[in-house]
Design a protein around this motif. Structure first.
Motif, PDB file in Angstrom:
ATOM      1  N   THR A 128       0.850  -1.187   0.000  1.00 46.96           N
ATOM      2  CA  THR A 128       0.000   0.000   0.000  1.00 46.96           C
ATOM      3  C   THR A 128       0.880   1.230   0.000  1.00 46.96           C
ATOM      4  O   THR A 128       2.110   1.140   0.006  1.00 46.96           O
ATOM      5  CB  THR A 128      -0.900  -0.005   1.241  1.00 46.96           C
ATOM      6  OG1 THR A 128      -0.087   0.145   2.404  1.00 46.96           O
ATOM      7  CG2 THR A 128      -1.691  -1.305   1.341  1.00 46.96           C
ATOM      8  N   ARG A 129       0.282   2.388   0.010  1.00 44.51           N
ATOM      9  CA  ARG A 129       1.026   3.642   0.035  1.00 44.51           C
ATOM     10  C   ARG A 129       1.364   4.075   1.454  1.00 44.51           C
ATOM     11  O   ARG A 129       2.026   5.095   1.635  1.00 44.51           O
ATOM     12  CB  ARG A 129       0.206   4.741  -0.652  1.00 44.51           C
ATOM     13  CG  ARG A 129      -0.040   4.448  -2.139  1.00 44.51           C
ATOM     14  CD  ARG A 129      -0.854   5.568  -2.774  1.00 44.51           C
ATOM     15  NE  ARG A 129      -1.101   5.293  -4.182  1.00 44.51           N
ATOM     16  CZ  ARG A 129      -1.808   6.092  -4.983  1.00 44.51           C
ATOM     17  NH1 ARG A 129      -2.347   7.203  -4.490  1.00 44.51           N
ATOM     18  NH2 ARG A 129      -1.984   5.775  -6.249  1.00 44.51           N
ATOM     19  N   ASP A 130       0.920   3.353   2.422  1.00 41.56           N
ATOM     20  CA  ASP A 130       1.219   3.680   3.812  1.00 41.56           C
ATOM     21  C   ASP A 130       2.609   3.173   4.162  1.00 41.56           C
ATOM     22  O   ASP A 130       2.983   2.044   3.823  1.00 41.56           O
ATOM     23  CB  ASP A 130       0.191   3.048   4.753  1.00 41.56           C
ATOM     24  CG  ASP A 130      -1.212   3.558   4.470  1.00 41.56           C
ATOM     25  OD1 ASP A 130      -1.326   4.722   4.033  1.00 41.56           O
ATOM     26  OD2 ASP A 130      -2.174   2.785   4.668  1.00 41.56           O
ATOM     27  N   ARG A 183      -1.038  -5.506   3.152  1.00 38.61           N
ATOM     28  CA  ARG A 183      -2.352  -5.804   3.692  1.00 38.61           C
ATOM     29  C   ARG A 183      -2.276  -6.944   4.702  1.00 38.61           C
ATOM     30  O   ARG A 183      -1.552  -7.905   4.520  1.00 38.61           O
ATOM     31  CB  ARG A 183      -3.333  -6.183   2.579  1.00 38.61           C
ATOM     32  CG  ARG A 183      -3.713  -5.010   1.696  1.00 38.61           C
ATOM     33  CD  ARG A 183      -4.836  -5.417   0.769  1.00 38.61           C
ATOM     34  NE  ARG A 183      -5.319  -4.293   0.008  1.00 38.61           N
ATOM     35  CZ  ARG A 183      -4.877  -3.955  -1.189  1.00 38.61           C
ATOM     36  NH1 ARG A 183      -3.943  -4.677  -1.766  1.00 38.61           N
ATOM     37  NH2 ARG A 183      -5.362  -2.904  -1.818  1.00 38.61           N
ATOM     38  N   SER A 198      -8.364  -6.441   5.237  1.00 41.24           N
ATOM     39  CA  SER A 198      -7.767  -6.546   3.911  1.00 41.24           C
ATOM     40  C   SER A 198      -8.819  -6.804   2.844  1.00 41.24           C
ATOM     41  O   SER A 198      -8.813  -6.169   1.791  1.00 41.24           O
ATOM     42  CB  SER A 198      -6.723  -7.666   3.889  1.00 41.24           C
ATOM     43  OG  SER A 198      -7.316  -8.887   4.328  1.00 41.24           O
ATOM     44  N   GLY A 251      -7.996   1.104   0.295  1.00 36.78           N
ATOM     45  CA  GLY A 251      -7.074   0.001   0.521  1.00 36.78           C
ATOM     46  C   GLY A 251      -7.762  -1.303   0.866  1.00 36.78           C
ATOM     47  O   GLY A 251      -7.126  -2.354   0.839  1.00 36.78           O
TER      48      GLY A 251
END
Length: 472
Positions: A256-258, A301, A404, A429
């Motif tokens: 993810t972008r986190d 995730r 997820s 997400g």
């Protein structure tokens, strides 16, 4: 002087002499003494004495005993006489009184017929059953269409053979009569009663009752031998692919972008900041730059699945469609539990009939074990007062930290627009998969941004859809 001192020391309430030789007492002293001597018996008979008081007290005790005995006998009679029996009793009394008063022979004959029926009914109640009856459930949990039975064991502990009789076994909404033959002394007889398992649900079985009644049905006496027990009929489930492979695996495990200080996917190296974990220090970069440098990762995730089942009756075409949806949701939850994943299974809550406002909530099911989850699914029912899928998704989305993949199991009446709206209720997400249950419909998979729609017409179609990979 001496006489005056003596008068002053005289106690209060004692008699004092007046001039002329008469005695005087203080008002109320004698009355108070009389009331203080009053006992319970004088209160009961109003001051009577001797044998009259004893007779009245004995009569009162006898009346109370007769009243208790009458109430007990009346309760026993009322428990065995049926409605038809009371009707016949009243008609018999009326027929005899009117028949003899006005000389109506036909009416008198009717009255004596009622008397004969009453005697026959009384004879039917004479005696008690010497049987000892037990009930055993070999299987307390069974899937829809499986085999379940109730075992009835009757024992004759006496020294005299019993006559043939029958017992009643309530099974769900029905009542089964089980015929028992004559049993020899110290012998037992077993009978098995089938339990209907065509529909999912919880069936009450028992208690086993013995019934003594007359042929007409004027009286009926029941003997209860066992307690009430339950047989839980689970929804039908199928063995779908493991959630570590196929579609679920493709949706999970992607970066993810986190950003995170500790994970699998490496992102970059940056300067150390107060609060960073010392274990993430990259020593080679630190040696080259002369400043502390730490590694940074991209979050992946987590293996947390959510299965949400809408129970609004308006979203399903018929009962078979709803049963298909229950089986699909149960199969998804069962597979996730067996894979050891963290899973949350919820159904939409139902608003009580007389509630002032609508209930916006979901009901979580037990996920500690597959059997407990299926026990809860056996009790799930469609309702007109349940929340629609969009509201269920909103409630689940607000509490979907770490989720997820979210499965929304719905009926054929839920359109694609409503499903897209439901998908937007989840945070960015979270992969949302909608499973549309439409009986006898051809299976298909449609992908739109932020949503995967799977349509199944049979439960087996769910297995093939989940086996697909993202590469396919």
């Amino acid at each position: 002087m001496t006489d005056r001192a003596t008068r002053d020391r005289a106690p209060t309430g004692t008699a004092s002499r007046r001039p002329g030789g008469t005695r005087s007492r203080r008002p109320g002293v004698e009355r108070t003494a009389t009331l203080g001597a009053t006992n319970a018996r004088t209160h009961l008979v109003g001051g009577s004495r001797g044998g009259v008081a004893d007779a009245v007290a004995g009569a009162a005790r006898l009346a109370r005993a007769v009243g208790r005995l009458g109430a007990r006998v009346g309760g026993q009679v009322a428990s065995v006489v049926t409605g038809l029996g009371w009707t016949v009793a009243v008609l018999t009394a009326v027929a005899l009184v009117l028949g003899y008063r006005y000389g109506l022979r036909e009416v008198v004959a009717v009255g004596w017929t009622g008397v004969v029926l009453a005697v026959v009914a009384l004879v039917a109640l004479v005696g008690r059953s010497r049987l000892a009856v037990r009930m055993h459930l070999p299987t307390r949990r069974v899937a829809v269409g499986g085999t379940a039975t109730v075992r009835i064991t009757a024992e004759n502990p006496g020294r005299v053979p019993t006559i043939a009789t029958s017992v009643e076994v309530p099974v769900g909404p029905g009542l089964v009569d089980v015929a028992l033959p004559g049993i020899a002394p110290q012998d037992t007889v077993e009978r098995e009663v089938p339990v209907p398992t065509l529909r999912r649900g919880v069936l009450d079985v028992g208690p086993v009752r013995g019934v003594r009644a007359d042929p007409v049905g004027l009286v009926r006496r029941e003997v209860v031998w066992t307690q009430r027990e339950q047989v839980i009929v689970h929804p039908r489930t199928i063995a779908i692919p493991s959630t570590s492979t196929g579609l679920v695996r493709d949706l999970e495990g992607q970066v993810t972008r986190d950003l995170s200080p500790a994970d699998i996917a490496f992102h970059a190296i940056r300067e150390y900041q107060p609060g960073d974990d010392p274990r993430t220090v990259h020593w080679k970069s630190t040696a080259k730059t002369g400043a502390l440098m730490v590694r940074q990762f991209e979050e992946t995730r987590r293996s947390h699945l959510v299965v949400a089942l809408g129970t609004a009756r308006s979203e399903f075409g018929d009962d078979d469609e709803f049963e298909l949806a229950v089986s699909a949701a149960a199969s998804l939850g069962d597979r996730a539990i067996r894979d050891g994943r963290e899973v949350t299974v919820v159904v939409s809550a139902r608003t009580p009939e007389f509630a002032r406002r609508r209930v916006y909530a979901v009901h979580p099911l037990t996920t500690r074990s597959p059997s407990l989850l299926l026990d809860d699914f056996a009790r799930v029912a469609a309702s007109d007062a349940s929340l629609p899928t969009s509201e269920v998704a909103r409630i689940v989305g607000d509490d979907s930290v770490g989720t997820s993949v979210a499965f929304l199991v719905v009926g054929s009446a839920v359109g694609l627009g409503a499903l897209r709206l439901a998908a937007t209720r989840f945070p960015v997400g979270v992969e949302v998969v909608a499973v549309i249950c439409e009986t006898e419909s051809p299976p298909r998979v449609v992908r739109v941004p932020g949503l995967t729609v799977i349509t199944i017409g049979y439960l087996e179609d769910l297995r093939h859809a989940l086996r697909r990979s993202a590469a396919a």
